[in-house]
Design a protein around this motif. Structure first.
Motif, PDB file in Angstrom:
ATOM      1  N   LEU A 113       0.815  -1.221   0.000  1.00  0.00           N
ATOM      2  CA  LEU A 113       0.000   0.000   0.000  1.00  0.00           C
ATOM      3  C   LEU A 113       0.845   1.267   0.000  1.00  0.00           C
ATOM      4  N   LEU A 114       2.159   1.117   0.029  1.00  0.00           N
ATOM      5  CA  LEU A 114       3.018   2.300   0.037  1.00  0.00           C
ATOM      6  C   LEU A 114       2.714   3.168  -1.175  1.00  0.00           C
ATOM      7  N   ALA A 115       2.680   4.463  -0.965  1.00  0.00           N
ATOM      8  CA  ALA A 115       2.519   5.407  -2.071  1.00  0.00           C
ATOM      9  C   ALA A 115       3.862   5.579  -2.775  1.00  0.00           C
ATOM     10  N   VAL A 116       3.828   6.060  -3.998  1.00  0.00           N
ATOM     11  CA  VAL A 116       5.075   6.364  -4.706  1.00  0.00           C
ATOM     12  C   VAL A 116       5.867   7.372  -3.872  1.00  0.00           C
ATOM     13  N   GLY A 117       7.138   7.063  -3.656  1.00  0.00           N
ATOM     14  CA  GLY A 117       7.963   7.944  -2.827  1.00  0.00           C
ATOM     15  C   GLY A 117       7.743   7.752  -1.334  1.00  0.00           C
ATOM     16  N   GLY A 118       7.057   6.685  -0.963  1.00  0.00           N
ATOM     17  CA  GLY A 118       6.765   6.429   0.450  1.00  0.00           C
ATOM     18  C   GLY A 118       8.031   6.248   1.283  1.00  0.00           C
ATOM     19  N   ARG A 119       7.916   6.568   2.561  1.00  0.00           N
ATOM     20  CA  ARG A 119       9.073   6.460   3.458  1.00  0.00           C
ATOM     21  C   ARG A 119       8.709   5.611   4.681  1.00  0.00           C
ATOM     22  N   VAL A 120       9.609   4.699   5.002  1.00  0.00           N
ATOM     23  CA  VAL A 120       9.368   3.786   6.119  1.00  0.00           C
ATOM     24  C   VAL A 120      10.473   3.962   7.151  1.00  0.00           C
ATOM     25  N   ALA A 121      10.090   4.260   8.387  1.00  0.00           N
ATOM     26  CA  ALA A 121      11.055   4.274   9.488  1.00  0.00           C
ATOM     27  C   ALA A 121      10.959   2.926  10.185  1.00  0.00           C
ATOM     28  N   VAL A 122      12.053   2.176  10.175  1.00  0.00           N
ATOM     29  CA  VAL A 122      12.064   0.879  10.843  1.00  0.00           C
ATOM     30  C   VAL A 122      12.606   1.106  12.251  1.00  0.00           C
ATOM     31  N   CYS A 123      11.682   1.156  13.195  1.00  0.00           N
ATOM     32  CA  CYS A 123      12.023   1.507  14.577  1.00  0.00           C
ATOM     33  C   CYS A 123      12.144   0.262  15.435  1.00  0.00           C
ATOM     34  N   GLY A 124      11.208  -0.650  15.264  1.00  0.00           N
ATOM     35  CA  GLY A 124      11.208  -1.877  16.053  1.00  0.00           C
ATOM     36  C   GLY A 124      10.579  -3.000  15.267  1.00  0.00           C
ATOM     37  N   GLN A 125      10.804  -4.214  15.738  1.00  0.00           N
ATOM     38  CA  GLN A 125      10.246  -5.405  15.086  1.00  0.00           C
ATOM     39  C   GLN A 125       9.774  -6.328  16.197  1.00  0.00           C
ATOM     40  N   ILE A 126       8.900  -5.793  17.059  1.00  0.00           N
ATOM     41  CA  ILE A 126       8.557  -6.512  18.289  1.00  0.00           C
ATOM     42  C   ILE A 126       7.975  -7.889  18.003  1.00  0.00           C
ATOM     43  N   SER A 127       7.344  -8.059  16.853  1.00  0.00           N
ATOM     44  CA  SER A 127       6.761  -9.367  16.524  1.00  0.00           C
ATOM     45  C   SER A 127       7.838 -10.430  16.327  1.00  0.00           C
ATOM     46  N   GLN A 128       9.077  -9.996  16.149  1.00  0.00           N
ATOM     47  CA  GLN A 128      10.145 -10.927  15.829  1.00  0.00           C
ATOM     48  C   GLN A 128      11.080 -11.227  16.992  1.00  0.00           C
ATOM     49  N   TYR A 129      11.011 -10.426  18.048  1.00  0.00           N
ATOM     50  CA  TYR A 129      12.071 -10.472  19.055  1.00  0.00           C
ATOM     51  C   TYR A 129      12.126 -11.785  19.828  1.00  0.00           C
ATOM     52  N   ASN A 130      10.991 -12.468  19.918  1.00  0.00           N
ATOM     53  CA  ASN A 130      10.988 -13.709  20.692  1.00  0.00           C
ATOM     54  C   ASN A 130      11.110 -14.952  19.819  1.00  0.00           C
ATOM     55  N   MET A 131      11.588 -14.758  18.595  1.00  0.00           N
ATOM     56  CA  MET A 131      11.760 -15.892  17.694  1.00  0.00           C
ATOM     57  C   MET A 131      13.240 -16.214  17.594  1.00  0.00           C
ATOM     58  N   ASP A 132      13.583 -17.441  17.907  1.00  0.00           N
ATOM     59  CA  ASP A 132      14.983 -17.829  17.819  1.00  0.00           C
ATOM     60  C   ASP A 132      15.362 -18.198  16.397  1.00  0.00           C
ATOM     61  N   GLU A 133      14.485 -18.948  15.764  1.00  0.00           N
ATOM     62  CA  GLU A 133      14.696 -19.264  14.348  1.00  0.00           C
ATOM     63  C   GLU A 133      14.467 -17.988  13.547  1.00  0.00           C
ATOM     64  N   ALA A 134      15.285 -17.761  12.531  1.00  0.00           N
ATOM     65  CA  ALA A 134      15.043 -16.593  11.684  1.00  0.00           C
ATOM     66  C   ALA A 134      13.667 -16.767  11.040  1.00  0.00           C
ATOM     67  N   PRO A 135      12.728 -15.897  11.349  1.00  0.00           N
ATOM     68  CA  PRO A 135      11.389 -16.049  10.783  1.00  0.00           C
ATOM     69  C   PRO A 135      11.401 -15.741   9.285  1.00  0.00           C
ATOM     70  N   THR A 136      10.496 -16.365   8.568  1.00  0.00           N
ATOM     71  CA  THR A 136      10.415 -16.092   7.134  1.00  0.00           C
ATOM     72  C   THR A 136       9.099 -15.383   6.822  1.00  0.00           C
ATOM     73  N   GLY A 137       9.076 -14.767   5.682  1.00  0.00           N
ATOM     74  CA  GLY A 137       7.881 -14.064   5.236  1.00  0.00           C
ATOM     75  C   GLY A 137       8.030 -13.762   3.765  1.00  0.00           C
ATOM     76  N   PRO A 138       7.001 -13.173   3.185  1.00  0.00           N
ATOM     77  CA  PRO A 138       7.087 -12.873   1.753  1.00  0.00           C
ATOM     78  C   PRO A 138       8.235 -11.899   1.466  1.00  0.00           C
ATOM     79  N   ARG A 139       8.862 -12.084   0.335  1.00  0.00           N
ATOM     80  CA  ARG A 139       9.918 -11.152  -0.089  1.00  0.00           C
ATOM     81  C   ARG A 139       9.240  -9.911  -0.675  1.00  0.00           C
ATOM     82  N   LEU A 140       9.576  -8.774  -0.133  1.00  0.00           N
ATOM     83  CA  LEU A 140       8.805  -7.568  -0.459  1.00  0.00           C
ATOM     84  C   LEU A 140       9.622  -6.472  -1.129  1.00  0.00           C
ATOM     85  N   LEU A 141      10.898  -6.742  -1.399  1.00  0.00           N
ATOM     86  CA  LEU A 141      11.739  -5.636  -1.875  1.00  0.00           C
ATOM     87  C   LEU A 141      11.286  -5.072  -3.219  1.00  0.00           C
TER      88      LEU A 141
END
Lengths: 337, 337
Positions: free
Chosen positions: A235-263
């Motif tokens: 849903l990002l608009a053209v020229g959108g900006r993302v500040a990556v501040c935290g990833q709290i959903s990931q902090y308690n995962m020991d295995e590297a979690p996977t997800g869709p590739r979004l680049l």
């Protein structure tokens, strides 16, 4: 004043979800301040998502807490005794002295708090690190413009709730993502967010967000990561900006979690993602605190606290933070002011 | 001059890997230029990774090619007949007229090529879009500083090989990732890359890259995505910058591919990722082309071409591009200059 100093020490590195049993309550003597030092009595402990990282020995930006050492963290407290020429008895001080009732400080990384500016607990959130994180992350990294849509995840937390309100002050539409009806009601009702999505209640976070962001997402302040962020990227608009501040959903995962590739979304949208740590803005803290204090006094920025009463509640409060139990800032009250 | 115009039209949208059979060779009459138009005879066709996206109806930055329409793409050719006041018979022109032997143009998005600057084929790569993509993506987005390490994926392609050479001109160490020994030999031998990793030959791209980037990766120019990019992220230096130019490893996947979630690296490294399309730099093309021409004439930027001989080879050349068959720029030679 007690002559006993209770401390929480780290006794095991969690695998997966942090457990109360990773900490041990230990008694020691209240320390004596030496020359150039002062004794601080903790009034409030701060409980923050970054603490999970400090419990792990995974390489990161800071040294992990050693096994057997007092758990790290910020506190606000009262100077009980002082041999320091700048910090006097009775003054209120924020310091990173960790999970203990008393500590000796030499003034390094200590900040005096003026209690006239509001409850001293605010120095651990809206007038402290979380507030500054919201301020610089939004204004310097997301750089939203008037009329734009700003989405924030973890929107009912200490950082997220402040992000949305600053976005509103900047004449943006704030859209929050949070995990309960009580949270979404609070941010849309009391805090003036334009819309909110309860991610636990949606069959598709993406579809719900899309409805609330008809012009796309111009700025995204991410505290959470994982499937919530997956829903925002398309849903990002053209020229959108993302500040990556935290990833709290990931902090308690020991295995590297996977997800869709979004680049590839970044290419199509010519979007920018930037990770940041608040320490990188250290020389601008004063600017941020002055502005935040003004907004808090004028009522333009509101806050809420979830307070666990009693030092012994600290480990449980940290566990609760990762379960989304808190609304606003999670604190532990250790003693009376 | 033939009176037959061969064209490749798109007859099916590929599922997964593009197939030669997605195109059909069609004969039509050579068109007549009307008033204000000219007839262009194609000499070289360009074959580029972005073309896969145009074959799909997935929403993107440009309209997909319609089923039954001539496949889109850039060509360089000779003006055969002209009713246009700026493009004269015998002149060399780059235009986006697609996969056909002849086309009529009104001058929109056409650029004259001075054959004194070098072989006209270079206007489709080092002195054209791929060269400009390397130039602006590296200098404006990666912003590398002297002494830093620049990693580029797809390093033996038209864009990647130019990125590494410009990085070297900027006094950076260029480290390339490519898919064969012939490719890595070329970029380290002829092009002056400091090091190269053959990703097909490594048990761990990460370990090999780490060896070649002892100070971390200050800038990463990504043409590829997927597991190659997964290996680079943990090696980003603090303040690292990533230009997301292409994701060729993903273009032939219909299912959204999954991979490790990597955003937390951006926080720890305070790194910035920026996606871009070369069109956003359109008003600066001239600056880029002048500089690239100088570097090519002085031999500081070298190039290589993989030329498929004959118009009918175009679909196979595109398939080969996604298999990594090409070294340097993949072209199709359609007629003699």
């Amino acid at each position: 004043m007690s002559n006993k100093n209770r401390q929480f020490v780290l006794v095991s590195r969690p695998e997966g979800m942090v457990r109360e049993g990773d900490f041990d309550l230990k008694d020691s003597a209240v320390p004596e301040p030496g020359p150039g030092e002062f004794l601080l009595r903790t009034v409030y402990l701060s409980v923050d998502p970054y603490m999970r990282g400090m419990m792990s020995d995974r390489k990161s930006y800071a040294e992990p807490v050693a096994i057997g050492a007092v758990m790290t963290g910020q506190v606000v407290g009262v100077v009980e005794k002082s041999n320091h020429d700048r910090f006097k008895e009775g003054e209120i001080v924020v310091a990173a002295t960790g999970w203990q009732e008393y500590s000796v400080c030499d003034g390094t990384d200590c900040r005096k708090v003026n209690p006239d500016y509001g409850p001293i607990s605010t120095s651990l959130h809206v007038l402290g690190m979380p507030g500054l994180t919201a301020y610089f992350g939004l204004l310097r990294i997301c750089q939203p413009e008037a009329g734009q849509t700003v989405v924030v995840s973890g929107a009912a937390g200490a950082v997220g709730s402040t992000v949305g309100q600053i976005a509103k002050i900047m004449d943006c539409r704030a859209v929050g993502i949070a995990g309960s009806k009580e949270k979404t009601d609070w941010i849309t009702g009391d805090l003036g967010f334009a819309a909110a999505v309860n991610y636990r209640d949606e069959s598709s976070i993406y579809r719900s967000l899309k409805q609330h962001c008809p012009d796309g997402v111009h700025a995204y302040f991410d505290n959470v990561g994982g499937p919530i962020t997956d829903a925002v990227f398309p849903l990002l608009a053209v020229g959108g900006r993302v500040a990556v501040c935290g990833q709290i959903s990931q902090y308690n995962m020991d295995e590297a979690p996977t997800g869709p590739r979004l680049l590839w979304h970044l290419i199509v949208k010519r979007a920018t993602l930037q990770g940041f740590l608040i320490f990188d803005f250290a020389k601008h803290y004063r600017e941020g605190l002055i502005q935040l204090s003004e907004w808090v006094s004028s009522g333009r920025v509101k806050y809420r606290e979830s307070i666990a009463d009693g030092f012994e509640k600290a480990p449980g409060a940290l566990v609760g933070l990762f379960q989304g139990d808190n609304i606003g800032k999670q604190l532990v009250k250790v003693s009376d002011l």
